[in-house]
Design an enzyme around this catalytic site. Structure first.
Site, PDB file in Angstrom:
ATOM      1  N   ASN A  70      32.119   6.164  43.282  1.00  0.00           N
ATOM      2  CA  ASN A  70      32.946   7.163  42.658  1.00  0.00           C
ATOM      3  C   ASN A  70      32.682   6.850  41.627  1.00  0.00           C
ATOM      4  O   ASN A  70      33.313   5.886  40.779  1.00  0.00           O
ATOM      5  CB  ASN A  70      34.299   6.329  42.767  1.00  0.00           C
ATOM      6  CG  ASN A  70      35.166   7.512  42.350  1.00  0.00           C
ATOM      7  OD1 ASN A  70      35.135   8.003  41.716  1.00  0.00           O
ATOM      8  ND2 ASN A  70      37.051   6.889  43.033  1.00  0.00           N
ATOM      9  N   LYS A 120      33.921   8.849  39.213  1.00  0.00           N
ATOM     10  CA  LYS A 120      35.375   9.251  38.377  1.00  0.00           C
ATOM     11  C   LYS A 120      35.583  10.093  37.264  1.00  0.00           C
ATOM     12  O   LYS A 120      34.161  10.757  37.021  1.00  0.00           O
ATOM     13  CB  LYS A 120      36.336   7.713  37.864  1.00  0.00           C
ATOM     14  CG  LYS A 120      36.550   6.167  38.704  1.00  0.00           C
ATOM     15  CD  LYS A 120      37.104   5.068  38.822  1.00  0.00           C
ATOM     16  CE  LYS A 120      36.833   4.567  39.954  1.00  0.00           C
ATOM     17  NZ  LYS A 120      38.004   3.459  39.348  1.00  0.00           N
ATOM     18  N   HIS A 126      43.301   7.835  46.740  1.00  0.00           N
ATOM     19  CA  HIS A 126      42.256   6.579  45.644  1.00  0.00           C
ATOM     20  C   HIS A 126      44.477   5.997  44.764  1.00  0.00           C
ATOM     21  O   HIS A 126      44.987   7.058  44.425  1.00  0.00           O
ATOM     22  CB  HIS A 126      41.343   6.846  44.498  1.00  0.00           C
ATOM     23  CG  HIS A 126      40.464   5.779  44.223  1.00  0.00           C
ATOM     24  ND1 HIS A 126      41.678   5.713  42.645  1.00  0.00           N
ATOM     25  CD2 HIS A 126      39.613   5.001  44.467  1.00  0.00           C
ATOM     26  CE1 HIS A 126      40.645   5.076  42.163  1.00  0.00           C
ATOM     27  NE2 HIS A 126      40.071   4.332  43.509  1.00  0.00           N
ATOM     28  N   GLU A 186      43.868   5.549  41.885  1.00  0.00           N
ATOM     29  CA  GLU A 186      45.041   6.424  40.358  1.00  0.00           C
ATOM     30  C   GLU A 186      45.291   7.706  40.686  1.00  0.00           C
ATOM     31  O   GLU A 186      46.559   7.807  40.109  1.00  0.00           O
ATOM     32  CB  GLU A 186      42.928   6.549  39.407  1.00  0.00           C
ATOM     33  CG  GLU A 186      42.077   5.174  39.651  1.00  0.00           C
ATOM     34  CD  GLU A 186      40.969   4.226  39.158  1.00  0.00           C
ATOM     35  OE1 GLU A 186      40.700   5.367  39.119  1.00  0.00           O
ATOM     36  OE2 GLU A 186      40.510   3.453  39.013  1.00  0.00           O
ATOM     37  N   GLU A 202      40.970  -1.156  48.855  1.00  0.00           N
ATOM     38  CA  GLU A 202      40.330  -1.110  47.554  1.00  0.00           C
ATOM     39  C   GLU A 202      41.911  -1.942  46.658  1.00  0.00           C
ATOM     40  O   GLU A 202      42.821  -1.441  45.989  1.00  0.00           O
ATOM     41  CB  GLU A 202      40.046   0.237  46.470  1.00  0.00           C
ATOM     42  CG  GLU A 202      39.191   0.481  46.877  1.00  0.00           C
ATOM     43  CD  GLU A 202      38.299   1.902  46.189  1.00  0.00           C
ATOM     44  OE1 GLU A 202      37.328   1.398  45.621  1.00  0.00           O
ATOM     45  OE2 GLU A 202      38.953   2.285  45.534  1.00  0.00           O
ATOM     46  N   GLY A 209      38.239  -1.984  38.578  1.00  0.00           N
ATOM     47  CA  GLY A 209      37.949  -2.170  37.332  1.00  0.00           C
ATOM     48  C   GLY A 209      38.167  -3.083  36.469  1.00  0.00           C
ATOM     49  O   GLY A 209      38.568  -3.396  34.930  1.00  0.00           O
ATOM     50  N   SER A 262      35.567  -3.454  41.594  1.00  0.00           N
ATOM     51  CA  SER A 262      34.563  -5.035  41.440  1.00  0.00           C
ATOM     52  C   SER A 262      33.513  -5.677  41.558  1.00  0.00           C
ATOM     53  O   SER A 262      32.802  -6.386  41.341  1.00  0.00           O
ATOM     54  CB  SER A 262      35.396  -5.717  40.331  1.00  0.00           C
ATOM     55  OG  SER A 262      36.210  -5.620  39.333  1.00  0.00           O
ATOM     56  N   GLY A 308      32.819   2.130  42.260  1.00  0.00           N
ATOM     57  CA  GLY A 308      33.183   2.968  40.858  1.00  0.00           C
ATOM     58  C   GLY A 308      31.640   2.173  39.442  1.00  0.00           C
ATOM     59  O   GLY A 308      30.838   3.106  39.598  1.00  0.00           O
ATOM     60  N   GLY A 309      32.240   1.291  38.224  1.00  0.00           N
ATOM     61  CA  GLY A 309      31.603   1.589  37.574  1.00  0.00           C
ATOM     62  C   GLY A 309      30.574   1.021  37.519  1.00  0.00           C
ATOM     63  O   GLY A 309      29.125   1.759  36.681  1.00  0.00           O
TER      64      GLY A 309
END
Ligand code: 13P
Length: 250
Positions: A9, A11, A95, A97, A167, A173, A213, A234-235
């Site tokens: 993802n 983002k 999600h 967010e 999640e 994050g 993470s 993500g990251g």
């Protein structure tokens, strides 16, 4: 056998040149690997979907959100039909967010799930509790409610096509990955909730991904848990080598 999935993802990251470069890098690294039966998905901004689909060798492409509506005067929205017509095969729904910054509710998300399925997109439905909810012992109840209200209107055929991603909000994050026992415990619980509505066979064939993470260092341990079928990343999905290493972590 459940489908193993690693999904990136992205983002709201990368401009056009950067996005193309990263996608090409992942594409070529994956070509030179012998990843075992893993569905690899990249979920970039809407504007990159079509280009990525045309460049992709083995990577499925998806969107990070879709509208509840089919078409019409909804300025700024992107419909599931549009996403499908760009060649995507997946869409993230719910999600955390989107739930927190854009006030998306379970009932709204159930409509997005319908829009996705109606347009032959596989929804990746996200659930997760906040740290407060976990600390006050409400995490199982919250997850059950998100699943029940977002997905349990689906019939068996529709549910079969759906992927769930757990999640925990406190892990996203932050570098605070859930421990394998916290993640495994919740994944087993999700399967139990699914089994109560759709039966054991459905619960055992549903892919449940972990996100929060997850990285090249901890993916192997997480993916070794019996009820974890892969990750929503993500990251670490923004670094080609790390992402490919995660794909190879089964
Ligand atoms: P991080 O991997 O950056 O924690 O993000 C997880 C996530 O939100 C994927 O959807």
């Amino acid at each position: 056998m459940r489908k193993k999935i690693v999904a990136g993802n992205w983002k709201m990251n990368k401009d056009c040149d950067e996005a193309l470069l990263l996608f090409k890098e992942i594409n070529s690294l994956l070509q030179n690997t012998t990843a075992k039966q893993v569905e690899v998905i990249v979920l970039p901004s809407f504007i990159f979907i079509r280009d990525f689909v045309s460049l992709s060798f083995k990577i499925a492409v998806g969107a990070q959100n879709c509208s509840t509506e089919d078409a019409g005067a909804y300025t700024g929205e992107v419909s599931a039909a549009m996403i499908r017509s760009a060649g995507a095969s997946y869409v993230i729904v719910g999600h955390s967010e989107r739930r927190s910054y854009f006030s998306e509710t379970n009932s709204m998300l159930s409509k997005k799930i319908n829009a996705a399925l109606k347009n032959n997109l596989i929804p990746i439905y996200c659930v997760g509790e906040t740290l407060n909810q976990r600390n006050s012992g409400n995490h199982f109840k919250i997850i059950e409610q998100q699943i029940t209200e977002g997905l349990f209107h689906l019939n068996n055929e529709q549910f079969k096509k759906t992927v769930i991603a757990y999640e925990p909000v406190w892990a996203i994050g932050t570098g605070n990955t859930a421990t394998t026992s916290q993640a495994q415990e919740m994944h087993a619980f999700i399967r139990k909730v699914v089994a109560q509505k759709y039966g054991n066979d459905m619960a055992n064939s549903c892919s449940v991904l972990y996100g929060g993470s997850c990285n090249a260092q901890n993916a192997k341990e997480l993916f070794a848990c019996p009820d974890i079928d892969g990750g929503l990343i993500g990251g670490a999905s923004l670094k080609a080598k790390d992402f490919v290493q995660i794909v190879q972590s089964f």
